[in-house]
Design a protein around this motif. Sequence first.
Motif, PDB file in Angstrom:
ATOM      1  N   HIS A  11      -0.051  16.295  11.188  1.00 28.24           N
ATOM      2  CA  HIS A  11      -0.839  17.174  11.551  1.00 28.24           C
ATOM      3  C   HIS A  11      -1.891  17.396  10.420  1.00 28.24           C
ATOM      4  N   SER A  12      -3.242  17.422  10.881  1.00 25.04           N
ATOM      5  CA  SER A  12      -4.364  17.769   9.782  1.00 25.04           C
ATOM      6  C   SER A  12      -4.295  16.584   8.510  1.00 25.04           C
ATOM      7  N   SER A  13      -3.814  15.523   8.749  1.00 24.03           N
ATOM      8  CA  SER A  13      -3.730  14.371   7.871  1.00 24.03           C
ATOM      9  C   SER A  13      -4.658  13.439   7.628  1.00 24.03           C
ATOM     10  N   GLY A  14      -5.992  13.744   8.099  1.00 26.33           N
ATOM     11  CA  GLY A  14      -6.930  13.086   7.617  1.00 26.33           C
ATOM     12  C   GLY A  14      -7.066  11.827   8.516  1.00 26.33           C
ATOM     13  N   LEU A  38       3.943   8.718   1.675  1.00 28.09           N
ATOM     14  CA  LEU A  38       4.606  10.073   1.268  1.00 28.09           C
ATOM     15  C   LEU A  38       3.677  11.139   1.719  1.00 28.09           C
ATOM     16  N   VAL A  39       4.557  11.942   2.530  1.00 31.09           N
ATOM     17  CA  VAL A  39       3.913  13.088   3.117  1.00 31.09           C
ATOM     18  C   VAL A  39       4.455  14.309   2.588  1.00 31.09           C
ATOM     19  N   ALA A  40       3.396  15.118   2.149  1.00 29.07           N
ATOM     20  CA  ALA A  40       3.832  16.631   1.773  1.00 29.07           C
ATOM     21  C   ALA A  40       3.370  17.425   2.608  1.00 29.07           C
ATOM     22  N   LEU A  41       4.638  18.281   2.946  1.00 22.96           N
ATOM     23  CA  LEU A  41       4.410  19.270   4.011  1.00 22.96           C
ATOM     24  C   LEU A  41       4.010  20.700   3.436  1.00 22.96           C
ATOM     25  N   VAL A  42       2.775  21.059   3.716  1.00 20.17           N
ATOM     26  CA  VAL A  42       2.057  21.933   2.894  1.00 20.17           C
ATOM     27  C   VAL A  42       1.423  23.129   3.891  1.00 20.17           C
ATOM     28  N   ASN A  43       1.333  24.357   3.301  1.00 23.10           N
ATOM     29  CA  ASN A  43       0.553  25.451   3.790  1.00 23.10           C
ATOM     30  C   ASN A  43      -0.855  25.665   3.206  1.00 23.10           C
ATOM     31  N   GLU A  44      -1.507  26.217   3.873  1.00 25.26           N
ATOM     32  CA  GLU A  44      -2.913  26.646   3.567  1.00 25.26           C
ATOM     33  C   GLU A  44      -2.661  27.647   2.355  1.00 25.26           C
ATOM     34  N   VAL A  93       0.797  -1.098  -0.088  1.00 25.23           N
ATOM     35  CA  VAL A  93      -0.080  -0.038  -0.030  1.00 25.23           C
ATOM     36  C   VAL A  93       0.843   1.282   0.096  1.00 25.23           C
ATOM     37  N   VAL A  94       0.685   2.496  -0.618  1.00 27.29           N
ATOM     38  CA  VAL A  94       1.250   3.391  -0.756  1.00 27.29           C
ATOM     39  C   VAL A  94       0.064   4.414  -0.464  1.00 27.29           C
ATOM     40  N   LEU A  95       0.464   5.339   0.695  1.00 26.92           N
ATOM     41  CA  LEU A  95      -0.488   6.205   0.897  1.00 26.92           C
ATOM     42  C   LEU A  95       0.103   7.761   0.826  1.00 26.92           C
ATOM     43  N   LEU A  96      -0.713   8.320  -0.075  1.00 29.87           N
ATOM     44  CA  LEU A  96      -0.372   9.796  -0.207  1.00 29.87           C
ATOM     45  C   LEU A  96      -1.335  10.847   0.656  1.00 29.87           C
ATOM     46  N   THR A  97      -0.533  11.565   1.364  1.00 34.55           N
ATOM     47  CA  THR A  97      -1.227  12.485   2.227  1.00 34.55           C
ATOM     48  C   THR A  97      -0.458  13.602   2.414  1.00 34.55           C
ATOM     49  N   SER A  98      -0.819  14.686   3.423  1.00 33.27           N
ATOM     50  CA  SER A  98      -0.155  15.933   3.523  1.00 33.27           C
ATOM     51  C   SER A  98      -0.198  16.118   5.236  1.00 33.27           C
ATOM     52  N   SER A  99       0.632  17.178   5.310  1.00 36.03           N
ATOM     53  CA  SER A  99       0.737  17.548   6.881  1.00 36.03           C
ATOM     54  C   SER A  99       0.889  18.943   6.840  1.00 36.03           C
ATOM     55  N   ASP A 112      10.802  21.242  14.702  1.00 34.83           N
ATOM     56  CA  ASP A 112      11.874  21.709  14.159  1.00 34.83           C
ATOM     57  C   ASP A 112      12.793  20.798  13.440  1.00 34.83           C
ATOM     58  N   ALA A 113      12.552  19.611  13.565  1.00 34.88           N
ATOM     59  CA  ALA A 113      13.405  18.705  12.507  1.00 34.88           C
ATOM     60  C   ALA A 113      12.806  18.564  11.143  1.00 34.88           C
ATOM     61  N   LEU A 114      11.663  19.277  10.939  1.00 31.85           N
ATOM     62  CA  LEU A 114      11.193  19.133   9.412  1.00 31.85           C
ATOM     63  C   LEU A 114      11.286  20.735   9.011  1.00 31.85           C
ATOM     64  N   ILE A 115      11.785  21.591   9.636  1.00 37.60           N
ATOM     65  CA  ILE A 115      11.824  23.118   8.996  1.00 37.60           C
ATOM     66  C   ILE A 115      12.746  22.840   7.740  1.00 37.60           C
ATOM     67  N   ASP A 116      13.890  22.440   7.883  1.00 36.70           N
ATOM     68  CA  ASP A 116      14.945  22.117   6.633  1.00 36.70           C
ATOM     69  C   ASP A 116      14.723  20.983   5.953  1.00 36.70           C
TER      70      ASP A 116
END
Length: 208
Positions: free
Chosen positions: A134-137, A156-162, A66-72, A79-83
């Motif tokens: 966060h806010s990943s359904g 696969l998690v995409a870090l996205v903004n509104e 299974v491949v899950l495509l989601t966002s956060s 802090d670990a995900l800022i860069d």
Amino acid sequence: MVVPVSGPPGYDHQPAAQRSVPLEVFQTPDARWTVVQQRAPPLPKHHRLFAREMVDFIKSHEFAQVVLLTSSDAALRGDALIDGPQIRSLAVNCHDEALAERLQALSLGELAPHSQLQSKVGTEGPTAQLAQLHSSGIAKPLLRLCESEGIQVVALVALVNEGDNIPDAITMANATNAALEITSGLDQWRPPKTWEWLMPASTPTSMF
């Protein structure tokens, strides 16, 4: 388990009379890939039940992986995900070395390094990394169920903004295609016509 909505066809090649529904299933002619597209959010307080139904669907059809495509929500990342890259990966019960090598070559690293998570949550592995979503359904309950029931999953998690997420969607599509080697010779994606209405082209002058 999801909000019951319906609308016009989501893709240009579909007949005009065809309706879009909250959950749609597509499959390639060779049956190698089956795609479940969720178009509507789960009903309130139904995330775990919906995740349970998805796991039952996976098990009943005996999918190999299974491949899950989601966002956060990038605004809530630690802090670990800022860069680092916008698209991160998370493997659950997956020991596909070839896929792991492709993810590394594409800089689709772990959602967060285990060493940075251990000091905060006191554990390692996929369960620890779920705290970074966060806010990943239904991603969290779905991944937890898959982990406990031995289902192989790569998320696969995409870090996205509104805001306008069309570029984010194209970035995710490119990363997914490269990681899974779904198709070759693809120059660019053609967004469906329905995407034209996601964001206004300009600010209406009548507002001023």
